[in-house]
Design an enzyme around this catalytic site. Structure first.
Site, mmCIF file in Angstrom:
data_model
loop_
_atom_site.group_PDB
_atom_site.id
_atom_site.type_symbol
_atom_site.label_atom_id
_atom_site.label_comp_id
_atom_site.label_asym_id
_atom_site.label_seq_id
_atom_site.Cartn_x
_atom_site.Cartn_y
_atom_site.Cartn_z
ATOM 1 N N GLU A 88 8.348 -11.229 9.727
ATOM 2 C CA GLU A 88 6.972 -10.362 8.948
ATOM 3 C C GLU A 88 7.592 -8.971 7.684
ATOM 4 O O GLU A 88 8.162 -8.570 7.925
ATOM 5 C CB GLU A 88 6.122 -10.060 9.405
ATOM 6 C CG GLU A 88 5.244 -10.109 8.842
ATOM 7 C CD GLU A 88 3.577 -9.570 9.273
ATOM 8 O OE1 GLU A 88 2.604 -8.608 8.323
ATOM 9 O OE2 GLU A 88 3.033 -9.883 10.346
ATOM 10 N N GLU A 136 1.095 -3.274 2.491
ATOM 11 C CA GLU A 136 0.009 -3.394 2.402
ATOM 12 C C GLU A 136 -1.007 -2.132 1.604
ATOM 13 O O GLU A 136 -0.395 -1.379 1.308
ATOM 14 C CB GLU A 136 -0.016 -2.609 3.777
ATOM 15 C CG GLU A 136 0.187 -3.966 4.446
ATOM 16 C CD GLU A 136 -0.108 -3.314 5.855
ATOM 17 O OE1 GLU A 136 -0.608 -4.575 6.761
ATOM 18 O OE2 GLU A 136 0.535 -3.054 6.326
#
Length: 317
Positions: free
Chosen positions: A172, A176
């Site tokens: 990943e 964010e």
């Protein structure tokens, strides 16, 4: 440890322009803030209609990853169910505090709104919105134009992901925002379920107030994250936690289960708070393709080859 950049200067005002959206026809089934060196000056853009991003050319001996072709999607034009999956499933385990619901994804002329609602679901007292590509992507530049949702408890994300559901290790790469403080941006990455050195940076603006361009460039040597074309963070050479498996491109808005409140804040947000996404693009390493930065930046960013060479390391406070 990672190498950090000088705090970039405030970004210039972005402008938008119309462009024909090109989508592949075939579809498969499927924290610390520290300064270091100033970024390179962007190169003035040219008016030519040709693609403007040239990533680091892959040498014959450099590793490669399987990848679907490059793409750009203006979400105000189409949500394209033949290209993106609008998530509709429960999350009984893990950290998400509710189901994904297609009803939480709305479209306007400016893009897609993914909202989080106080609505009972099979997984908890909330529902969230998520979109993901049906194909997977490898080394290259990933860009998004977005405004995160504002409010304690909210998380707005743009990332690549693959994991056990696809029969792969958990790899990943993340960008964010926490609705508790949208003047900060968070970067993270995983390899086989283990996270590398995450980082958090103060921005010279409130990201929830206007669209901005966010990006990361993933190459065999490492990952570099950008804000409005300026490099913010880069992994060090030889980082053992760099992902090695192609993943889907995903963007979502959500709140977590109660144990997540220590990170994203208590869920006191207003029901229906939304993260807004205008443009998503991917440019494969070594190829020239249209990208979101061609439309939303007044000047063209330099390639990471010049930006990230020989970075100094500095201790974090």
């Amino acid at each position: 440890m990672l190498s950090d950049f000088d705090s970039p200067k405030p970004a210039e005002t972005m402008t938008t322009a119309a462009v024909e959206v090109t989508v592949p026809d075939d579809v498969s089934d499927s924290q610390p803030v520290a300064p270091a060196i100033p970024p390179s000056s962007p190169v003035p853009a040219t008016p030519a209609p040709t693609p403007s991003h040239t990533l680091i050319p892959p040498a014959k001996t450099r590793p490669t990853l399987p990848s679907a072709p490059g793409f750009i999607t203006l979400l105000g034009d189409t949500l394209n169910d033949a290209f993106f999956y609008r998530s509709e499933y429960s999350n009984p385990t893990g950290h998400y505090g509710g189901d994904w619901s297609r009803d939480n994804i709305g479209q306007t002329a400016e893009g897609a709104d993914l909202d989080v609602r106080r609505h009972p679901s099979r997984s908890g007292p909330y529902t969230g919105g998520e979109m993901k590509t049906l194909k997977t992507y490898g080394y290259g530049r990933y860009e998004v134009v977005m405004r995160p949702a504002k409010g304690s408890g909210l998380v707005s994300s743009f990332f690549t992901y693959t994991g056990a559901y696809e029969g792969n290790p958990h790899d990943e790469i993340d960008i964010e925002f926490l609705g508790l403080d949208t003047s900060r941006i968070h970067f993270n990455y995983f390899r086989n379920g283990k996270t590398g050195e995450s980082a958090t940076f103060d921005l010279p603006f409130d990201a929830a107030e206007a669209d901005h361009l966010y990006a990361f460039e993933w190459a065999p040597e490492g990952i570099t994250w950008y804000v409005d074309g300026e490099p913010y963070y880069k992994t060090v050479e030889g980082d053992a936690y760099l992902p090695t498996t192609p993943g889907s491109v995903i963007f979502n808005a959500w709140t977590g289960k109660p144990f997540m409140s220590a990170w994203h804040g208590k869920p006191t947000f207003e029901s229906g708070a939304a993260a807004h996404y205008s443009c998503v693009s991917f440019s494969p390493m070594g190829e020239e393709t249209r990208a979101c930065s061609d439309l939303f930046l007044p000047r063209r960013p330099s390639t990471s080859h010049a930006l990230t060479a020989q970075l100094s390391q500095q201790p974090t406070p």
